[in-house]
Motif scaffolding. Sequence first.
Motif, mmCIF file in Angstrom:
data_model
loop_
_atom_site.group_PDB
_atom_site.id
_atom_site.type_symbol
_atom_site.label_atom_id
_atom_site.label_comp_id
_atom_site.label_asym_id
_atom_site.label_seq_id
_atom_site.Cartn_x
_atom_site.Cartn_y
_atom_site.Cartn_z
ATOM 1 N N PRO A 169 -67.683 -16.240 14.243
ATOM 2 C CA PRO A 169 -68.524 -17.059 15.022
ATOM 3 C C PRO A 169 -67.680 -18.337 15.047
ATOM 4 C CG PRO A 169 -69.735 -15.879 13.282
ATOM 5 C CD PRO A 169 -68.298 -15.843 13.071
ATOM 6 N N HIS A 170 -68.242 -19.211 16.053
ATOM 7 C CA HIS A 170 -67.768 -20.488 16.315
ATOM 8 C C HIS A 170 -67.696 -21.250 15.096
ATOM 9 C CE1 HIS A 170 -67.958 -19.701 20.532
ATOM 10 N NE2 HIS A 170 -69.385 -19.278 20.511
ATOM 11 N N VAL A 171 -66.455 -21.723 14.691
ATOM 12 C CA VAL A 171 -66.393 -22.522 13.570
ATOM 13 C C VAL A 171 -65.196 -23.428 13.433
ATOM 14 C CG1 VAL A 171 -65.109 -20.832 12.241
ATOM 15 C CG2 VAL A 171 -65.960 -22.533 10.946
ATOM 16 N N TYR A 172 -65.258 -24.614 12.955
ATOM 17 C CA TYR A 172 -64.022 -25.599 12.853
ATOM 18 C C TYR A 172 -63.628 -25.707 11.474
ATOM 19 C CZ TYR A 172 -65.329 -26.789 17.690
ATOM 20 O OH TYR A 172 -65.551 -26.986 18.982
ATOM 21 N N THR A 173 -62.319 -25.793 11.138
ATOM 22 C CA THR A 173 -61.688 -25.708 9.863
ATOM 23 C C THR A 173 -61.018 -26.892 9.552
ATOM 24 O OG1 THR A 173 -60.113 -23.990 10.059
ATOM 25 C CG2 THR A 173 -62.326 -22.976 9.384
ATOM 26 N N GLY A 203 -55.721 -32.820 6.933
ATOM 27 C CA GLY A 203 -56.324 -32.907 8.344
ATOM 28 C C GLY A 203 -57.011 -34.189 8.124
ATOM 29 N N LYS A 204 -57.231 -34.761 9.295
ATOM 30 C CA LYS A 204 -58.113 -36.004 9.271
ATOM 31 C C LYS A 204 -59.620 -35.693 9.906
ATOM 32 C CE LYS A 204 -54.150 -38.883 10.230
ATOM 33 N NZ LYS A 204 -53.418 -39.952 11.285
ATOM 34 N N PRO A 205 -60.829 -36.078 9.183
ATOM 35 C CA PRO A 205 -62.147 -35.634 9.593
ATOM 36 C C PRO A 205 -62.268 -36.237 10.960
ATOM 37 C CG PRO A 205 -62.067 -36.529 7.582
ATOM 38 C CD PRO A 205 -60.732 -36.647 7.970
ATOM 39 N N LEU A 262 -67.320 -33.945 17.114
ATOM 40 C CA LEU A 262 -68.673 -33.613 17.112
ATOM 41 C C LEU A 262 -69.277 -33.924 15.735
ATOM 42 C CD1 LEU A 262 -68.738 -29.791 18.592
ATOM 43 C CD2 LEU A 262 -69.422 -31.926 19.779
ATOM 44 N N ASP A 263 -70.491 -34.636 15.928
ATOM 45 C CA ASP A 263 -71.084 -34.650 14.636
ATOM 46 C C ASP A 263 -72.210 -33.648 14.414
ATOM 47 O OD1 ASP A 263 -73.366 -34.710 16.548
ATOM 48 O OD2 ASP A 263 -73.697 -36.958 16.446
ATOM 49 N N GLU A 264 -73.143 -33.810 13.477
ATOM 50 C CA GLU A 264 -73.850 -32.324 12.855
ATOM 51 C C GLU A 264 -74.804 -31.941 14.226
ATOM 52 O OE1 GLU A 264 -75.850 -32.870 9.225
ATOM 53 O OE2 GLU A 264 -74.129 -33.584 8.069
ATOM 54 N N GLU A 265 -75.125 -32.911 14.911
ATOM 55 C CA GLU A 265 -76.203 -32.629 15.862
ATOM 56 C C GLU A 265 -75.216 -31.667 17.050
ATOM 57 O OE1 GLU A 265 -78.896 -34.690 19.507
ATOM 58 O OE2 GLU A 265 -78.382 -35.634 17.450
ATOM 59 N N GLY A 266 -74.154 -32.377 17.324
ATOM 60 C CA GLY A 266 -73.210 -31.754 18.332
ATOM 61 C C GLY A 266 -72.845 -30.275 17.896
ATOM 62 N N LEU A 267 -72.372 -30.111 16.248
ATOM 63 C CA LEU A 267 -72.151 -28.951 16.070
ATOM 64 C C LEU A 267 -73.107 -27.858 16.176
ATOM 65 C CD1 LEU A 267 -70.350 -29.904 12.692
ATOM 66 C CD2 LEU A 267 -69.397 -28.576 14.632
ATOM 67 N N ALA A 268 -74.572 -28.258 15.912
ATOM 68 C CA ALA A 268 -75.506 -27.274 16.247
ATOM 69 C C ALA A 268 -75.950 -27.035 17.366
ATOM 70 C CB ALA A 268 -77.070 -27.912 15.550
ATOM 71 N N ARG A 269 -75.602 -28.138 18.546
ATOM 72 C CA ARG A 269 -75.921 -27.831 19.750
ATOM 73 C C ARG A 269 -74.954 -26.716 20.390
ATOM 74 N NH1 ARG A 269 -75.826 -32.454 21.078
ATOM 75 N NH2 ARG A 269 -73.746 -32.733 21.987
ATOM 76 N N HIS A 270 -73.778 -26.666 19.874
ATOM 77 C CA HIS A 270 -72.710 -25.669 20.121
ATOM 78 C C HIS A 270 -72.762 -24.430 19.553
ATOM 79 C CE1 HIS A 270 -71.062 -29.563 22.312
ATOM 80 N NE2 HIS A 270 -70.909 -28.686 23.262
ATOM 81 N N GLY A 271 -73.663 -24.408 18.643
ATOM 82 C CA GLY A 271 -73.773 -23.094 17.703
ATOM 83 C C GLY A 271 -72.490 -23.013 16.725
ATOM 84 N N ALA A 272 -72.031 -24.265 16.107
ATOM 85 C CA ALA A 272 -70.720 -24.176 15.327
ATOM 86 C C ALA A 272 -70.852 -24.752 14.235
ATOM 87 C CB ALA A 272 -69.656 -24.946 16.088
ATOM 88 N N PHE A 311 -61.952 -25.800 22.162
ATOM 89 C CA PHE A 311 -60.901 -26.570 21.538
ATOM 90 C C PHE A 311 -61.150 -28.212 22.261
ATOM 91 C CE2 PHE A 311 -59.161 -22.622 21.240
ATOM 92 C CZ PHE A 311 -58.283 -22.636 20.057
ATOM 93 N N GLY A 312 -61.933 -28.495 23.324
ATOM 94 C CA GLY A 312 -62.269 -29.845 23.601
ATOM 95 C C GLY A 312 -62.859 -30.696 22.852
#
Length: 259
Positions: free
Chosen positions: A79-83, A88-90, A95-105, A211-212
């Motif tokens: 499922p949609h996930v960023y690692t 890496g640099k945060p 995306l913030d937490e709200e943006g992650l939730a909005r994109h189901g990631a 990826f955007g």
Amino acid sequence: MSSSSSLPLPPSASAAPVAAPNRVVVVKNLGLAAYEETWAYQEELLAATLAIKVRNRPAAEEGRAPEPTPNYLLLCQHPHVYTLGKSGKPEHLLLDEEGLARHGATFHRINRGGDITYHGPGQLVGYPILDLDNFFTDIHRYLRLLEEAVIHTLADYGLAAGRIAGLTGVWLDFEEGAANPRKICALGVKCSRWVTMHGFAFNINADLSYFGHIVPCGITDKAVTSLQQELGRAVPLAEVEQYLLGHLAALFEADFITA
């Protein structure tokens, strides 16, 4: 009278038993699997293999044959996930937490090398849990062979792919001076006592819009692509898997067996 070379050696001079390298790789297709569960499974297989290597340390002194160590290749989609890797640099996650939730990631900091990347449906993710003592103890060669297997697979679809100096992964329009270099497969691995984990993410029919929301692998001046985008049609993942497994088997001189 028999020559001394034909006489048995005394026990103290006998060669210690040695386990033959295990060149069998067990392939497990996990389907669409949550990232956290797959990561935990990798850690479980890694720990079990390392435990065998610890037990094997005194084998020669004890006059017993060491246990063979296993090799695995986990194949899945996530499922949609960023690692985000250790280096890496945060801020490369846009995306913030709200943006992650909005994109189901979801987002995870993990213990592989490399920067940030995306996994999602339509992407073929491979996690080799290999004991490189069974093959060769060279992490750079290991990475290059993973890349080479993907390069050969793309050639099966009529696409010329290669590497870009100083960057891991597989690229299209990779030649120096090419106008539009595009990454189609990312790599990030960890190796403990020559046992590998994490691996590669090969974009087949992935939704590239995700990826955007990151700076992929920390690279700001190059694009990301997929097999679907390059061919103009969706491609069955099972078909790609078969090509890829054949190339991995040839390059690693191994038998890949589906569990």
